[in-house]
Scaffold this active site. Structure first.
Site, PDB file in Angstrom:
ATOM      1  N   SER A 248       0.834  -1.186   0.000  1.00  0.00           N
ATOM      2  CA  SER A 248       0.000   0.000   0.000  1.00  0.00           C
ATOM      3  C   SER A 248       0.873   1.242   0.000  1.00  0.00           C
ATOM      4  CB  SER A 248      -0.930   0.003   1.215  1.00  0.00           C
ATOM      5  OG  SER A 248      -0.214   0.389   2.362  1.00  0.00           O
ATOM      6  N   LYS A 249       0.239   2.372  -0.072  1.00  0.00           N
ATOM      7  CA  LYS A 249       0.934   3.645  -0.181  1.00  0.00           C
ATOM      8  C   LYS A 249       2.003   3.870   0.887  1.00  0.00           C
ATOM      9  CE  LYS A 249      -1.632   5.978  -3.376  1.00  0.00           C
ATOM     10  NZ  LYS A 249      -1.938   4.730  -4.084  1.00  0.00           N
ATOM     11  N   ARG A 250       1.684   3.422   2.090  1.00  0.00           N
ATOM     12  CA  ARG A 250       2.601   3.738   3.181  1.00  0.00           C
ATOM     13  C   ARG A 250       3.922   2.996   3.122  1.00  0.00           C
ATOM     14  NH1 ARG A 250       1.931  -0.560   6.848  1.00  0.00           N
ATOM     15  NH2 ARG A 250       0.165  -1.789   6.180  1.00  0.00           N
TER      16      ARG A 250
END
Length: 484
Positions: A248-250
């Site tokens: 995911s983005k993180r």
RNA sequence: GGCCCCUUCGUCUAAUCGGUGAGGACACCAGCCUUUCAAGCUGGCAGCAGGGGUUCAAAUCCCCUAGGGGUCACCA
């Protein structure tokens, strides 16, 4: 043998975010499979979710595919342009009694789920509307109630997914519920649209991420109801983030676009992704053309892989050293511009200087971004000296004098060229009774501010007589002042 | 939680139908090379999740346990 029913595969991303490394690898496997089998690679944009799909994501997706060099043979097709087809296929099922209207409201369904959760039981749609008598349906319709269409799942038995990578996977139909195929707004759900489109595009092999495996029995039941021919399935393992969770983005750089702007070459990224879950044997550096000849789904493993940029970075360095100077210079240019070192378009002397700088520096970096970072002193003044270097090479007795002698030598040296400079340095060190290194190290620090980089004489030639002498004297002055 | 998938060095992986000193790559460490840093070369460290079976023989076949992941939406 694969001659007759020639292979047709598709990569079908939804434009709800950037193309990340997992999706890109799925695209790559589809591409390799198509090329290896002389089949057709199709790109389809699964944009049935009107709320979350965005045009700019679609454009970025196409751009990422092009950049990677995953050229497609057909498409892009857009699901949003085929809404009528899904509706008519769904109506067919409705007429044949294989699907039915459901008037349950989202609130009612949510409540059912909530109760199931509280009771610690799995939630399945209870089939409230499954056997609604025609007159009741008619009445609800008259009253203007909105409704969805659900597929009737067979009550007993099991559905077996024949997977090219995992062989047979069995699902009991008992665990499946009558899922929605057409939403109340008239658009199809993924499981339905996907099946209809795969048939329309005559897809022979569905190669996609493992997260879809659990959905496959639903799709199979659906396509059987529609009377379609079943494609072959291959569910490739997932790519996980370093903490083993879903990407995911993180997790920092995970999208193709980010890797690109971090200075990775497309062929390095391709090579790296290919080796995540697939292996031809002992080779590591494999160009795309070779991959095509070696690729087979049988050699794709079942285990989820954790991606690790360290190896990608190493690989990128390998590719950086393999490409031509011209290509290298062209690829690196935007990074120099972004770093504020130069402005495009480059012409005449500036262009030639840039080429030489790029060539000098590229051997010792692993990404294009690193390359620009390693080149600053070719474009800017040296405004600081590496601390450790100062300690080692400047603080020694007589360093300033050494630098001045070097400057004096270079000032009048003729001709000013690689071999003459080196010869001058060697004879100067002999004359002064010091090792060549004693002369070379402070010089490097003085003219680049660093303790590492290209060969010293190469740097001097590039910088030119004037700049070199100037920096040498400036450093000598700096040392004297520092020593008070 | 139900269902499904998975489990070889820290990471990516190899090991045709069971017999290997469990191989390679990255990373790490050491050495060589060298004007520095890289690169390159040489060597080293390091793994079959655990437990039961089956077998003359198991990383490989079976079962159990544990762990990880996925999925159960009017998302895809």
């Amino acid at each position: 043998m694969a001659q007759l029913g020639s292979v047709r595969v598709r990569f079908a991303p939804s434009p709800t975010g950037e193309l990340h490394i997992g999706g890109a690898r799925t695209a790559l496997f589809n591409y390799l499979f198509a090329r290896a089998n002389k089949g057709t690679f199709i790109l389809r944009i699964d944009d049935t979710d009107l709320e979350r799909s965005r045009d700019d994501y679609t454009e970025a997706l196409l751009e990422a595919m092009r950049w990677l060099g995953l050229d497609w043979d057909e498409g892009p097709y857009y699901q949003s342009r085929h809404l009528e087809d899904y509706r008519s296929e769904a109506n067919r099922l409705l007429e044949e009694g294989k699907a039915y209207r459901c008037f349950c409201t989202p609130e009612e369904l949510a409540e059912g789920r909530e109760q199931a959760r509280k009771a610690g039981k799995p939630y399945l749609y209870p089939g409230t509307c499954r056997e609604l008598p025609p007159e009741k349906i008619e009445a609800r319709l008259q009253e203007g109630h909105s409704h969805v269409l659900r597929l009737r799942i067979p009550v007993g038995g099991e559905t077996v997914v024949d997977d090219l990578i995992r062989s047979q996977v069995r699902f009991s139909n008992r665990d499946l519920d009558d899922f929605i195929i057409i939403k109340s707004n008239g658009s199809p759900t993924y499981n339905f649209a996907s099946v209809v489109d795969d048939e329309a595009l005559k897809i022979t092999d569905v190669i996609r991420a493992e997260e879809h495996l659990s959905n496959t029995p639903r799709q199979q039941i659906c396509l059987e109801a529609l009377g379609y021919k079943k494609p072959r399935y291959a569910h490739v393992p997932m790519i996980l983030a370093p903490d083993r969770s879903k990407l995911s983005k993180r997790h920092g750089a995970t999208s193709v676009e980010e890797f690109r702007s971090d200075g990775y070459l497309p062929e390095a990224l391709i090579n790296y992704m290919a080796l995540l879950g697939w292996s031809p044997g002992e080779e590591e550096i494999i160009p795309l053309s070779k991959m095509i000849t070696l690729f087979s789904l049988e050699r794709v493993n079942k285990t989820a892989a954790i991606y690790d940029t360290t190896k990608l970075t190493w690989m990128n360095g390998q590719y950086l050293r393999m490409i031509t100077r011209e290509r290298l210079a062209a690829e690196a240019l935007p990074f120099y511009e972004d770093a504020g070192l130069l402005q495009t378009p480059l012409e005449g002397e500036a262009a030639e200087y840039y080429q030489r700088v790029a060539a000098a520096v590229h051997d010792r970096v692993r990404t294009l971004a690193e390359m620009a970072a390693a080149s600053t002193y070719f474009y800017r003044q040296v405004d600081s000296y590496d601390d450790k270097g100062v300690k080692k090479h400047f603080r020694k007795e007589g360093s300033a004098a050494l630098l001045r002698r070097a400057a004096d030598t270079l000032r009048t040296l003729e001709p000013f060229a690689l071999d003459t400079i080196e010869a001058a340095y060697r004879s100067l060190s002999e004359e002064l009774g010091v090792s060549t290194g004693r002369l070379i190290h402070p010089t490097r620090l003085a003219i680049s501010g660093r303790t590492m980089g290209p060969g010293l004489f190469e740097i001097i030639v590039l910088l030119g007589r004037e700049t070199t002498v100037e920096r040498l004297e400036k450093a000598a002055l700096w040392i004297e002042q520092e020593q008070g």
